[in-house]
Motif scaffolding. Structure first.
Motif, PDB file in Angstrom:
ATOM      1  N   ILE A   1       0.867  -1.176   0.000  1.00  0.00           N
ATOM      2  CA  ILE A   1       0.000   0.000   0.000  1.00  0.00           C
ATOM      3  C   ILE A   1       0.902   1.224   0.000  1.00  0.00           C
ATOM      4  O   ILE A   1       1.805   1.340   0.827  1.00  0.00           O
ATOM      5  CB  ILE A   1      -0.915   0.022   1.237  1.00  0.00           C
ATOM      6  N   SER A   2       0.679   2.132  -0.926  1.00  0.00           N
ATOM      7  CA  SER A   2       1.517   3.331  -0.985  1.00  0.00           C
ATOM      8  C   SER A   2       0.753   4.467  -1.637  1.00  0.00           C
ATOM      9  O   SER A   2      -0.067   4.257  -2.541  1.00  0.00           O
ATOM     10  CB  SER A   2       2.799   3.057  -1.772  1.00  0.00           C
ATOM     11  N   HIS A   3       1.032   5.696  -1.159  1.00  0.00           N
ATOM     12  CA  HIS A   3       0.494   6.891  -1.798  1.00  0.00           C
ATOM     13  C   HIS A   3       1.515   7.520  -2.733  1.00  0.00           C
ATOM     14  O   HIS A   3       1.206   8.503  -3.413  1.00  0.00           O
ATOM     15  CB  HIS A   3       0.092   7.926  -0.730  1.00  0.00           C
ATOM     16  N   LYS A   4       2.721   6.979  -2.753  1.00  0.00           N
ATOM     17  CA  LYS A   4       3.774   7.544  -3.583  1.00  0.00           C
ATOM     18  C   LYS A   4       3.720   6.894  -4.966  1.00  0.00           C
ATOM     19  O   LYS A   4       4.168   5.766  -5.163  1.00  0.00           O
ATOM     20  CB  LYS A   4       5.142   7.332  -2.924  1.00  0.00           C
ATOM     21  N   LEU A   5       3.144   7.620  -5.900  1.00  0.00           N
ATOM     22  CA  LEU A   5       2.884   7.047  -7.220  1.00  0.00           C
ATOM     23  C   LEU A   5       4.163   6.675  -7.956  1.00  0.00           C
ATOM     24  O   LEU A   5       4.174   5.744  -8.759  1.00  0.00           O
ATOM     25  CB  LEU A   5       2.051   8.026  -8.056  1.00  0.00           C
TER      26      LEU A   5
END
Length: 506
Positions: free
Chosen positions: A199-203
């Motif tokens: 899970i990551s918000h860093k595209l």
């Protein structure tokens, strides 16, 4: 024919009438790196908690199929037993125990009924070698940085013969180098046959190493993108995450004439008696009215320490130098003095220092300025609700009720509550320390838009950020720090990633 190590079919989960997951379908092929992306509150972490047994069988509907068998996990150890390991953003290590004790905690090596610590040390070295970490197994966890602790969590998982490794925002608190090391490790583990869900918000991380990426929005599966088909692009991910196009993640604001200096530091030095050194040294900087000033630098460069020294010196540093606020020489004895003078500080650690997680939204927003609500010595609850509702609407806090506990909100909504708390104080200068850490691209855009609105109303902002894109995209000027010193000042026109990194590594 696809070989799925995991199939989650028609998964639904409710919390007191609120549907967190609605018929989610999620499939992961054996040996791939599969990202799970979506806005804060989309249901990503909830889905992984269902998978790991945090939410036991019967607390949700739908089926979990792992290695071809339907599973009924009633507790976390059930998922661990079949080879599933989950590593959360908040690391679950014992700081006062050694590396090897942490790696085998709960899974101790025994010989004739006794723990074999000698073998544990030897085997720990093997696990550390697998994750590429060269540390003495007898080192205490508290003596290691966050990046190394993250690798020890993975080593701990590998010691249990993990088949599926789940990482929830693993790079949120890591610097660029540690983040890159972790991504390279996942690629190496892939070669060893270990499947990963991240899970990551860093595209940029998704684009760099994902084989596939599944997008969840509002508790529903939107799509699964495949890198081999060229589907994993920033624009494609954002469009599916937020349900709309975001042309520019950093909303533009028109250039305008800046006002006079709101803050000016001259030869500002903060000495930390506990560390026995300066955490900020001979800092000269200024911030004008209606300006966003970015402060860039690597972790440990002194950015947060500088902010805390300005904001009433909460850490009791020994201060030298001058602080001018709106042209007046000013000294603060306490953070309350800084607040009264018109300075507010939104901490980088919203859960630890910024919010009361066991209190509701309205109480968190009002806490910084109770005098405004208590002319008679008693808080006017009706006025408190009206104020909180105003910030809920203006900041776009997504919640069914102002009575919602802040600890149950997504990271992006928690950040908006923290921002609302300080806006209620009515500051002239707002210090934002890592304002978008751990929140998704849609929430980031909303935070940036709020920042622009505040600037247009005449407020001034100091923004500390480890994301160079954020610094470049939002700042009018940038100061770069290293080892507690300002190494350079760049205008928005001349600033770029190369120049910032060159100064940050001096």
């Amino acid at each position: 024919m696809s070989d799925y190590i995991l199939e989650m079919n028609q998964i639904s989960k409710e919390f007191t009438g609120v549907k967190a997951l609605s018929n989610v379908n999620f499939k992961v092929e054996r040996g791939e790196i599969h990202f799970l992306v979506g806005e804060n509150g989309a249901g990503k972490s909830t889905l992984m908690k269902v998978l790991s047994g945090v939410y036991p069988y019967g607390a949700y509907s739908g089926d979990i199929v792992f290695n071809g068998e339907v599973q009924q996990f009633n507790k976390i150890s059930d998922s661990v037993d079949v080879g599933i390991a989950i590593i959360y953003q908040e690391l679950a290590l014992f700081p006062d125990l050694s590396v090897y004790e942490n790696i085998f905690a709960g899974n101790e090596i025994q010989n004739k009924g006794k723990i074999d610590w000698n073998k544990a040390i030897v085997d720990a070295k093997v696990m550390l070698n697998k994750v590429g970490l060269k540390v003495n197994p007898e080192t205490l966890i508290k003596d290691l940085g966050v990046g190394k602790q993250q690798l020890i969590e993975i080593a701990k998982a590998l010691s249990k013969e993990v088949k599926l490794l789940i990482l929830d925002e693993p790079t949120a608190a890591l610097n660029e180098d540690d983040s890159e090391n972790l991504l390279q490790l996942l690629l190496e583990l892939k070669k060893q046959g270990i499947t990963s869900i991240m899970i990551s918000h860093k595209l940029k991380e998704v684009i760099a190493i994902a084989d596939k990426a599944t997008v969840i929005r509002d508790g529903e599966t939107i799509c699964t993108l495949n890198s081999s088909k060229g589907e994993i692009t920033e624009a494609n991910i954002i469009r599916n995450m937020v349900g709309r196009e975001i042309e520019d993640i950093y909303p533009k604001r028109p250039k305008k004439q800046l006002g006079e200096n709101v803050l000016e530091l001259t030869n500002w030095t903060a000495y930390d008696p506990k560390l026995g050194r300066n955490v900020a040294a001979n800092v000269n900087m200024h911030v004008k009215q209606g300006e966003i000033v970015g402060i860039a630098g690597l972790m440990g460069s002194g950015r947060t320490e500088l902010a805390l020294s300005i904001f009433g010196n909460a850490k009791n540093y020994k201060i030298q130098g001058d602080l001018m606020l709106e042209g007046q020489l000013t000294k603060f004895k306490h953070t309350s003095d800084a607040i009264k003078a018109g300075i507010a500080y939104v901490t980088e650690d919203r859960k630890g220092d910024g919010l009361f997680l066991l209190q509701d939204i309205k109480s968190n927003i009002s806490i910084g300025n109770l005098k405004e609500l208590s002319a008679t010595g008693v808080v006017d609850e009706n006025k408190e609700i009206v104020i909180a509702q105003g910030y809920r609407e203006s900041l776009g806090i997504k919640t069914p009720t102002l009575l919602q506990l802040v600890g149950n909100l997504s990271g992006g909504n928690q950040q908006k509550v923290s921002l609302g708390k300080w806006l209620f104080v009515g500051p002239k200068l707002l210090i934002l320390d890592e304002p978008t850490r751990g929140i998704d691209v849609g929430a980031k855009f909303e935070i940036y838009s709020v920042m622009n609105e505040l600037i247009n109303k005449g407020m001034s902002i100091i923004m500390i950020s480890s994301e160079l894109g954020e610094v470049l995209g939002m700042s009018d000027r940038v100061y770069v720090m290293a080892e507690g010193e300002i190494k350079g000042e760049l205008s928005s026109e001349e600033a770029n990633q190369e120049k910032i990194m060159q100064l940050a590594t001096q």
